[in-house]
Design an enzyme around this catalytic site. Structure first.
Site, mmCIF file in Angstrom:
data_model
loop_
_atom_site.group_PDB
_atom_site.id
_atom_site.type_symbol
_atom_site.label_atom_id
_atom_site.label_comp_id
_atom_site.label_asym_id
_atom_site.label_seq_id
_atom_site.Cartn_x
_atom_site.Cartn_y
_atom_site.Cartn_z
ATOM 1 N N HIS A 191 0.844 -1.187 0.000
ATOM 2 C CA HIS A 191 0.000 0.000 0.000
ATOM 3 C C HIS A 191 0.879 1.237 0.000
ATOM 4 C CE1 HIS A 191 0.862 0.693 4.287
ATOM 5 N NE2 HIS A 191 0.611 -0.600 4.481
ATOM 6 N N CYS A 211 3.668 -4.903 6.540
ATOM 7 C CA CYS A 211 3.286 -4.470 5.192
ATOM 8 C C CYS A 211 4.477 -3.845 4.464
ATOM 9 C CB CYS A 211 2.169 -3.432 5.269
ATOM 10 S SG CYS A 211 0.524 -4.163 5.422
#
Lengths: 267, 235
Positions: A227, A243
């Site tokens: 992301h 992440c």
């Protein structure tokens, strides 16, 4: 950050242990605990029709076969089941799961990484990480080819996108911190989500792998994702909870990568 | 004495059926070069070996074969077997399947392959006390255990794509434990067919092209469309 302004999140941060609270402070990809999820099913491995669990990012299915540790992207074959499909622990073996038609609200696409006769081994999105399973035949399967491979080097903190063996781009990215590392190994692009809140990222790309140090995160199952991130100073650093935070240019390119594409994470 | 006569009659029936199968140019395990259709009711490999019985093969007009009963050994007993094959179509119907040692019983076992698509059904079937689904999804495996003999498995609605592109659907494929690590394999009610002739377009000869990796599909994977929604991920 603007993401702290919702009261439910503030309350949650108060009662959670420091690490979890920090996790929420850092954004959790912009989701709030009261936000509707793409897939509202509870954290459960049970299928709606019986004892055989559905293999999703929420499920933990110890009976699934583990990936072999290979670090290649296969031949790019990705498959989509047009009906729930039995998953076996080996060719002709025991059924251990069901591959659903959708994952996180979008179509299920998984990569084929091995074949044996009419059987194909596919990577799966459930815990334990490196989960894979065997499916049989071709009827009821839509097969296609992804020309892409995504490589993440957590030591160099880089993401490289290859198309047909040629580099499309390479970027410095933020990876997991020392106590919440980005899990290494072979995984795949599971879904593309457009969250209600566009900050910190207008697009979240969950992968078929999970944090090894966080069983849950922000109410989710600890799924690792690509992301964006609004603060460019994080790129090149190990600061996330697992992440991979990528620059806008990388996110634009990753948005074109088909679901099921293999992601190779090395450390 | 009468049971001895019945036994001899069964063996004779099997022998006659084997004769029919042997007269066929190619068995089900080795289909003819022409992508025709094939159907059989029962075949067995292992300590008890039974060729595909009865066997129907055809690439054009309808061929039907029937047997009243196959009981080659105490291991398996099958009642009426009817098979049919024609261009793009094959079907098999088997009644009264009994494999006593595995507790495997079925009132009817049928398979149909039409225009390259396969279906199968099993009526009132049990294996080791487990009831089997009537219309299971393709390649459903049901493991079972027989005390004193070992583990076995039944694969229901087994669907395989053959190298020549034809589909083979076998309603019930079983591995039956015999003890001592031995096992018997059975395939009950199988049908193999290809796509209909009108679906196959004649292809002009083309120049040799760069070889591609085996199995790699040519169709490009679709560009993903983001789904509105949130998942708390490990930011």
């Amino acid at each position: 950050m603007r993401t702290h302004r919702t009261r439910p999140r503030a309350r949650a941060a108060v009662i959670l242990p420091p690490v979890a609270a920090l996790a929420l402070v850092l954004g959790g990809c912009g989701q709030s605990p009261d936000a509707a999820t793409a897939d509202d099913r509870p954290v459960s491995a049970a299928s709606p029709t019986g004892k055989t669990p559905e293999t999703t990012t929420y499920a933990k299915i110890p009976a699934l076969a583990r990936d072999t540790g290979a670090a290649d992207g296969g031949d790019g074959t990705v498959v989509h089941p047009t009906a729930p499909r039995p998953v076996f622990d080996r060719p002709g073996g025991r059924q251990v799961a069901v591959l659903p038609v959708t994952e996180l609200g979008g179509p299920t696409w998984v990569p084929v990484v091995e074949r044996s006769g009419t059987w194909s081994r596919v990577l799966l999105p459930s815990r334990p990480d490196q989960a894979s399973g065997w499916i049989s035949g071709e009827d009821g399967l839509r097969a296609a080819r992804s020309p892409y491979t995504v490589r993440v080097d957590t030591a160099r903190r880089t993401l490289t996108l290859e198309k047909s063996g040629t580099s499309v781009g390479a970027w410095k990215v933020a990876v997991g911190a020392a106590n919440t590392p980005t899990p290494t190994g072979r995984t795949f692009v599971l879904a593309q989500l457009a969250p209600a809140k566009k900050t910190p990222s207008p697009l979240v790309i969950p992968l078929g792998t999970h944090s090894a140090s966080l069983d849950t995160f922000g109410g989710g199952p600890g799924t690792v994702a690509f992301h964006g991130w609004p603060d460019a100073s994080v790129f090149g650093k190990a600061v996330s909870h697992g992440c991979v935070r990528v620059p806008d240019a990388a996110l634009r390119e990753l948005s074109r990568v088909p679901l099921g594409t293999v992601v190779l994470i090395s450390g | 004495m009468s049971s001895m006569k019945a036994r001899l009659a069964q063996i004779g029936l099997v022998a006659a059926a084997i004769g029919v199968a042997a007269a066929t140019p190619a068995g089900a395990a080795a289909p003819a070069a022409t992508p025709g259709s094939t159907a059989f009711g029962l075949t067995a490999t292992g300590p008890v070996s039974v060729p595909p019985l009865p066997l129907a093969q055809s690439a054009a007009a309808t061929v039907t074969r029937s047997l009243a009963r196959v009981n080659p050994d105490k291991l398996v007993d099958v009642g009426v077997l009817n098979v049919k094959a024609s261009r793009g179509f094959a079907s098999s119907e088997v009644a009264k399947l009994k494999v006593p040692s595995a507790g495997l019983f079925a009132e009817a076992v049928t398979a149909k392959c039409e225009a390259g698509r396969g279906t199968s059904h099993i009526v009132n079937a049990l294996v080791a006390g487990k009831r089997l689904a009537v219309s299971p999804p393709p390649n459903t495996t049901v493991p079972f255990h027989v005390d004193g003999l070992g583990d076995g498995a039944v694969v229901l609605n087994k669907q395989e794509r053959l190298p020549d592109g034809r589909l083979r659907v076998t309603a019930l494929s079983a591995t039956v434990p015999l003890g001592g690590g031995k096992a018997q394999t059975l395939a009950v009610s199988s049908a193999t067919c290809g796509a209909p002739a009108h679906a196959v377009k004649p292809v002009k000869p083309v120049k040799p092209v760069k070889p591609v990796k085996p199995h790699a599909p040519k169709a490009a994977a679709p560009k993903p469309k983001p789904v509105q929604g949130d998942l708390p991920v490990t930011g």
